[in-house]
Design a protein around this motif. Structure first.
Motif: not given
Length: 565
Positions: A446-453, A526-532
């Motif tokens: 579960r992520a969004n388009e900014m996972l690539s960053s 970002l990783v924290e926002g993804y729950g990781g």
């Protein structure tokens, strides 16, 4: 000791049974503020009801006097217990100390001793048995009145604390009113007995009415569940506006911050819509823990508020109203606008100017003599780095200005990682990149388009901070039970253990780092926002290994069939 049944004792037996049942009910709430003192009070009522019953059943005068003396024990429990309840309920428990407890018990203990020795001095009472009714008829002496005045003083102090609470907290009239009215009823009953209008002690009966009233306040009015003074000391001092409304959306209570926001002066019972006509409360009245925003003009300024609505329920689970909290987020909104402007400047203005510099620098390559080629190359490398930074900063600003949680959706991991790996090979042709082992192809996170960053910054970081002659980066993906771990390892200088937490902070740098730390801060955010989670290890080749662990989507999509299958 001989006893005979008399119907006069029946009300006292009933009182003892009722109070015993209610004692068990209040006992279940003994951890609530004010409950322990009232439990002591109820215990006194039970003792008094039982001893009065036994005194009425007794046929000998000595037996009647024996049981009558126990009323001083019961009365002491009742007076001290009620005062302790009022002190604790009104948030004055700092006065409940062992020293004050001893002071409260001095008169009751001395009078109790005097009562048991009363046949020698008769300083407490004189008594005789009425031959017509068989009732004990006491005549009160000075020590009794000292005891009675002391107990009334305890009750008077308790009533004073509750009345002061009642006057300072509109909206809690019923809870405090029940406590005050019932104790006044007890006092009136005592006066009626003292003046000789009734032949038997009424204290046990009137006190039972008080206990029943207390139970009604606990069960119906949440007396022990809502502590009014806690609201005074906490909610009234909150900068957030707090409103309590009933099921009809009429205001039950409002703190000073809420009153300052209202279009008109707020009074208990006012309609919520009338007090806040422009607020979107009505759209969310049926939504538990609803959140929205509200913007309105005041003194020529637009103020923004985040609104949270939470249901209030009774002991049966029925919704009785709502708690509404309005938090001023004007500064946050202004900050978001500033960051949006900054993002536009960084991503467009600065980036466009840097692209002009890079383009002009490329044109200069044919006109620079060999002595200047190194300087031109360094200038172009720095310009490329600035362009990369504008992308990172733009991504970071976009993340920071996201309203609430990130808007996540299922994302196939391998295409994102492979794409960023190819971009890194193009951007850094002097470095080698390898995807280790056979990666799992169907992992979804579960992520969004900014996972690539996340992977762009980790791959860039592995090269930019690498001092080896031949920078090597190895990327591996480990599919675990509930998570997937992506490891980016290099053969650079590594990260000292004491700095492995700091490098993810805003603006933190490792030793001799040429970066700003913003890229790793973005990764961590970002990783924290993804729950990781993300952390640093030591790579097999001695460099740094950044590990990103992300939770997998529980229901994976089917892996698409490859060509030829």
């Amino acid at each position: 000791m001989t006893y005979e049944y008399t119907p006069i004792a029946l009300p006292y037996i009933i009182a003892a049974v009722v109070c015993t049942v209610l004692l068990s009910t209040i006992w279940q709430r003994r951890d609530r503020r004010g409950a322990k003192g009232f439990l002591l009070d109820i215990a006194g009522v039970i003792i008094l009801s039982v001893t009065v019953s036994l005194q009425l059943f007794a046929t000998a005068e000595s037996t009647k006097l024996f049981w009558w003396n126990w009323r001083f024990v019961a009365g002491s429990f009742m007076g001290i217990g009620y005062l302790l309840m009022a002190i604790e309920y009104t948030n004055n428990e700092e006065y409940i100390t062992y020293r004050n407890g001893v002071l409260l018990a001095v008169v009751p203990v001395l009078i109790q001793f005097a009562a048991w020795t009363n046949d020698r001095h008769e300083w407490v009472y004189t008594a005789s048995v009425d031959p017509a009714t068989g009732l004990l008829v006491p005549t009160f002496e000075p020590l009794y009145w000292i005891y009675a005045v002391t107990m009334l003083a305890y009750l008077g102090l308790a009533v004073y604390l509750l009345i002061r609470l009642l006057r300072s907290l509109p909206g809690f009239e019923k809870q405090a009113g029940v406590l005050i009215v019932t104790i006044l009823f007890v006092t009136v009953g005592l006066l009626v007995w003292w003046l000789g209008y009734v032949p038997v002690d009424t204290l046990a009966l009137t006190s039972t009415v008080k206990v029943v009233g207390f139970y009604v306040a606990v069960d119906r009015l949440q007396l022990l569940d809502i502590v009014p003074v806690a609201r005074t000391k906490v909610i009234d001092n909150m900068q957030d506006a707090v409103l309590v409304v009933n099921a009809a959306n009429r205001i039950v209570d409002a703190n000073p911050s809420a009153k300052r926001l209202a279009d008109t002066e707020i009074s208990v019972g006012d309609s919520l819509a009338a007090a806040f006509p422009s607020a979107p409360f009505a759209e969310y009245t049926d939504t538990a823990d609803a959140r929205t925003e509200w913007a309105f003009e005041t003194d020529g300024e637009t103020r923004h508020f985040a609104i949270q609505l939470s249901p209030l329920t009774d002991s049966r689970g029925n919704q009785t109203g709502q708690l509404i909290v309005l938090r001023d987020i004007t500064q946050l909104k202004n900050r978001e606008r500033e960051l949006t402007v900054l993002n536009r400047i960084v991503r467009h203005d600065i980036r466009n100017e840097m692209n002009v510099i890079i383009g002009r620098g490329d044109l200069l390559a044919d006109y620079v003599d060999p002595d200047g080629e190194e300087h031109l190359e360094l200038m172009l490398e720095s310009s490329d780095h600035v362009v990369d930074l504008t992308q990172v900063i733009g991504d970071l600003v976009e993340t920071l200005t996201t309203d609430g949680d990130l808007d996540l959706e299922p994302v196939h991991l391998l295409p994102v990682v492979s794409n960023q790996l190819e971009k890194a090979r193009t951007s850094y042709p002097d470095a080698s990149f390898r995807l280790d082992d056979e990666p799992p192809a169907d992992v979804t996170v579960r992520a969004n388009e900014m996972l690539s960053s996340v992977f762009t910054n980790l791959l860039n970081n592995a090269v930019l901070h690498n001092d080896a002659d031949d920078p090597r980066v190895v990327l591996s993906i480990a599919d675990r039970d509930e998570t997937v771990a992506i490891r980016v390892a290099d053969n650079g200088p590594g990260v000292p253990e004491e700095q492995r937490d700091e490098i993810f902070g805003r603006g933190q740098k490792g030793l001799e780092s040429e970066g700003t730390g913003i890229g790793l801060y973005l990764v961590d955010t970002l990783v924290e926002g993804y729950g990781g989670d993300v952390w640093v290890e030591t790579a097999e080749e001695g460099g740094a290994a950044f590990v990103v662990e992300l939770p997998k989507v529980e229901a994976r999509q089917e892996r698409p069939a490859a060509l030829g299958e």
